[in-house]
Design an enzyme around this catalytic site. Structure first.
Site, mmCIF file in Angstrom:
data_model
loop_
_atom_site.group_PDB
_atom_site.id
_atom_site.type_symbol
_atom_site.label_atom_id
_atom_site.label_comp_id
_atom_site.label_asym_id
_atom_site.label_seq_id
_atom_site.Cartn_x
_atom_site.Cartn_y
_atom_site.Cartn_z
ATOM 1 N N HIS A 1 -1.671 -12.743 -2.534
ATOM 2 C CA HIS A 1 -2.726 -13.378 -1.756
ATOM 3 C C HIS A 1 -2.367 -14.793 -1.307
ATOM 4 C CE1 HIS A 1 -6.115 -10.517 -3.300
ATOM 5 N NE2 HIS A 1 -5.196 -9.922 -2.560
ATOM 6 N N HIS B 1 0.813 -1.216 0.000
ATOM 7 C CA HIS B 1 0.000 0.000 0.000
ATOM 8 C C HIS B 1 0.843 1.262 0.000
ATOM 9 C CE1 HIS B 1 -4.172 -1.706 1.134
ATOM 10 N NE2 HIS B 1 -3.469 -2.587 0.440
#
Length: 738
Positions: free
Chosen positions: A275, A111
């Site tokens: 993920h 992020h």
């Protein structure tokens, strides 16, 4: 109730964030790293001071001056060893999922870097502005304050040698490696910012609405924005506008990843590889609680659960989704893809009251014959990979070939972490930690080992400047002689003006103006022919690069045109080289803005120029013949070869009337002055109050104009001559200068 100034400014920015994210579910995090680990409009004069005051109130103490020697001596291996220990050192204030902080630190690094966008080079982790408003309060960054708190002891241990930007990236790299993932190279040398000023244009702020408005409505934002939804990194993981329809998310995924410079292979590798680790958190519908815009001292306390574990551990709320993607969230493998393809996926609402997907057996299989599906989940944006033929084919490849996933994820992750750092030459101690230059870093060949006599080259340029050539007619000089001065200045400017301080891309080193696509840009029409004018000089000096010749020609032209005032004011630094390929420079093309005033001011910021110097450069010599090649009727003066403040005097003295050229270009003609023309940008300088005040100063003081022009010109010509994060090859001993 009376609010303190800090609370008022916090409330103002909170309102901006709420308005901008009105269509997104509260505290949604963006796929692909959602919660892993524990519209358009004009400027708002009322909101601007509020956002600025909040930045100042939220700023950290001014960082110590960047010391490249200290950073270069940093023992990166020791930092990574400390990080490896931290990964499994679960702490009571924020317990680690399954005893491992790896997923949290991967999300932190993702992020921090995922805000990067190719349109203007803004975003990324250089500067570590995720620590400040506005990024600090993005819903997608919920609970990342806890990740940074975990890192504080390591940051304090290494002090100024280890920036927050480098530490955050190393934390993500180390997390991947410690859980068995690929070994990631590292570019050392991020420099921390003191506040979030350089993220204002990422939004949601008045600056963003001016520079990069979301014209299609929040949730469907397009370029120039990188994300589709304000406050998120990429896309809404629940689906477009929160609608769990996977096929609708496909174009959003492809668009957002493309806007940060990723292709389909990199996109699928990053989503599935990322993920493979960690989980998302949505323990209950109550949410994470007030963010740092509302409660700076205790942001996101968590409203799920009761007692000592309220808001943390099993009661964590970050994105509103709940569960891991794989059954081994602390180990590297390709289970994400095997799960995605092996099972059918059933939509349901998780405990956080958001739509997510659970595995079910496909037709012909059952719990009785094949056992219960694993306790994993997928987001709408994960399931979307099955609804696009290219994404599905890549998913099948990675499900069948885990080694291919390891390779491609490692490459894509390094690109994600490093895309905002510019060329490899900006990395410190690169021989120890940094992989070879990658294509997306647009590497250049080494410059010639022996450079030409630049004084002799300059003398030849000055001799040829007034000699008419067949390749391209010269302009009429102010002294009646043919003059290539304005054209040579234009060529050098067009070559160098692509430079962006935001991501350290562009500039004239490499002379990519000679290559596609730049050579075909409308602004560069005729420049191929102008290079032919310079060809005899290029041929005379075998070790002379086109890049050096172009810059020296423009610099010499300006120095000569400034007359006595130009002597010594336009230094030249040689040593450039020529690129073999210009194919990745399409992102450097001139950008479109809502008006010319905004364009002038924002382009100056992107280039790293003070606004007064950007305006000074507007006073460069203007070639009438080049103006006509670009579709205009002419320029503000019919003669060239003189560099002074006449541009500003003319601009402010005339009455400009809007019209169109024969080629259909919007232009302004001086009333009662045939043949005198201005562009929309020129008129903006004469009418925008801030720009006009600068122009008036230059109109009244030629010496001030020339001083600022020469500073700005020299900066732009040398801005891409990197030597580490802040150093320049044109500074100090050893620079090839005249």
């Amino acid at each position: 109730m009376t609010l303190s100034p800090r609370r008022r400014t916090a409330r103002a920015l909170a309102c901006l964030i709420v308005i901008a994210a009105a269509t997104a579910a509260e505290t949604l995090a963006a796929c692909p790293m959602a919660g892993m680990g524990a519209g358009a409009g004009g400027d708002d004069p009322l909101a601007r001071p509020a956002a600025r005051e909040l930045l100042e109130a939220d700023a950290a103490p001014k960082p110590a001056p960047f010391d490249p020697a200290k950073v270069e001596a940093l023992d990166v291996a020791a930092v990574k060893a400390d990080l490896t220990k931290l990964m499994t050192d679960s702490q009571a204030f924020w317990p680690a999922d399954k005893g491992n902080y790896g997923g949290l630190f991967i999300r932190l690094a993702w992020h921090c870097n995922g805000s990067y966008r190719t349109w203007d080079g803004r975003g990324g982790c250089d500067g570590a502005r995720q620590r400040f408003m506005p990024e600090l309060a993005w819903p997608d960054n919920t609970n990342l304050d806890k990740a940074r708190r975990l890192l504080e002891p390591i940051k304090n241990k290494y002090g100024g040698a280890l920036s927050w930007g480098d530490l955050i990236v190393l934390a993500g790299d180390t997390a991947i490696e410690s859980m068995g993932g690929p070994k990631i190279g590292f570019c050392l040398g991020r420099v921390d910012d003191a506040d979030g000023t350089d993220s204002l244009e990422l939004g949601p702020t008045p600056e963003q609405r001016l520079v990069a408005p979301c014209k299609a409505g929040d949730g469907n934002c397009e370029q120039p924005l990188g994300q589709t939804t304000m406050g998120l990194i990429y896309v809404n993981p629940e689906g477009v506008l929160g609608e769990p329809v996977p096929e609708k998310s496909v174009p959003h995924i492809r668009g957002t990843f493309a806007r940060m410079g990723m292709n389909d292979l990199e996109t699928v590798a990053l989503i599935g590889g990322g993920h493979s680790f960690g989980k998302v958190h949505g323990a209950c519908p109550a949410g994470a609680g007030p963010g740092p815009d509302e409660d700076p001292k205790n942001p996101w306390p968590g409203l799920c659960g009761t007692g000592p574990e309220k808001g943390k551990g099993p009661n964590t709320f970050t994105s509103g989704f709940e569960g891991p993607w794989t059954s081994t969230p602390t180990s590297w493998n390709n289970e994400y893809f095997t799960n995605l393809l092996e099972f059918g996926w059933e939509k349901h609402k998780g405990p956080g009251d958001h739509f997510q997907w659970r595995p079910v057996h496909k037709a012909g299989r059952s719990n009785a014959t094949h056992g219960e599906p694993p306790a994993v989940m997928m987001l709408t944006t994960d399931v979307a990979l099955l609804h696009d033929p290219v994404y599905k084919e890549l998913s099948e490849k990675f499900a069948a070939d885990p080694d291919a996933l390891t390779t491609e994820f490692g490459r894509a992750w390094y690109k994600l972490m490093t895309r905002d750092m510019g060329p490899r030459t900006r990395c410190l101690a690169a021989d120890k930690w940094t992989p070879p230059a990658q294509p997306w870093q647009m590497p250049l060949p080494d410059p010639p080992a022996t450079l030409p006599d630049f004084a002799a080259v300059k003398a030849d340029i000055l001799k040829s400047m007034h000699t008419q050539a067949k390749a391209l007619p010269a302009d009429a000089g102010a002294d009646g002689r043919p003059s290539y001065a304005a054209l040579l200045s234009h060529l050098a400017w067009q070559c160098a003006s692509t430079f962006r301080r935001t991501d350290y891309q562009g500039g004239c080193n490499g002379a990519r103006i000679m290559l596609a696509p730049q050579k075909s840009w409308p602004e560069n029409k005729g420049m191929t022919e102008l290079r032919a004018v310079l060809q005899p000089i290029k041929s005379k000096y075998p070790n002379l690069s086109w890049a050096d010749l172009i810059v020296l020609a423009g610099t010499a032209a300006n120095e000569a045109a400034a007359g006595a005032a130009g002597a010594g004011a336009f230094p030249f630094c040689g040593g450039r080289t020529d690129a073999d390929d210009g194919s990745l420079t399409d992102v450097l093309a001139p950008r479109k803005y809502i008006n010319e005033s905004v364009a002038i001011k924002d382009v100056a910021k992107v280039r790293g120029l003070p606004l007064n110097q950007a305006v000074a450069l507007m006073g460069a010599m203007r070639s009438p013949s080049q103006a006509k090649r670009m579709g205009y009727s002419g320029a503000w003066s019919g003669a060239t070869g003189v560099l002074d403040n006449a541009y500003f005097k003319t601009l402010l003295a005339e009455d400009w009337q809007k019209g169109k050229s024969a080629a259909g270009k919007e232009e302004w003609a001086a009333k009662g002055k045939p043949g005198v023309f201005a562009t929309a940008a020129d008129v903006a300088v004469a009418t925008d109050p801030e720009l006009k005040a600068i122009a008036q100063g230059y109109a009244a003081d030629n010496a001030k104009f020339l001083a600022d022009f020469s500073k700005a010109w020299t900066y732009m010509m040398n801005a891409d001559r990197f030597k580490g994060p802040r150093g320049s090859a044109c500074a100090g001993a050893g620079a090839a200068a005249i």
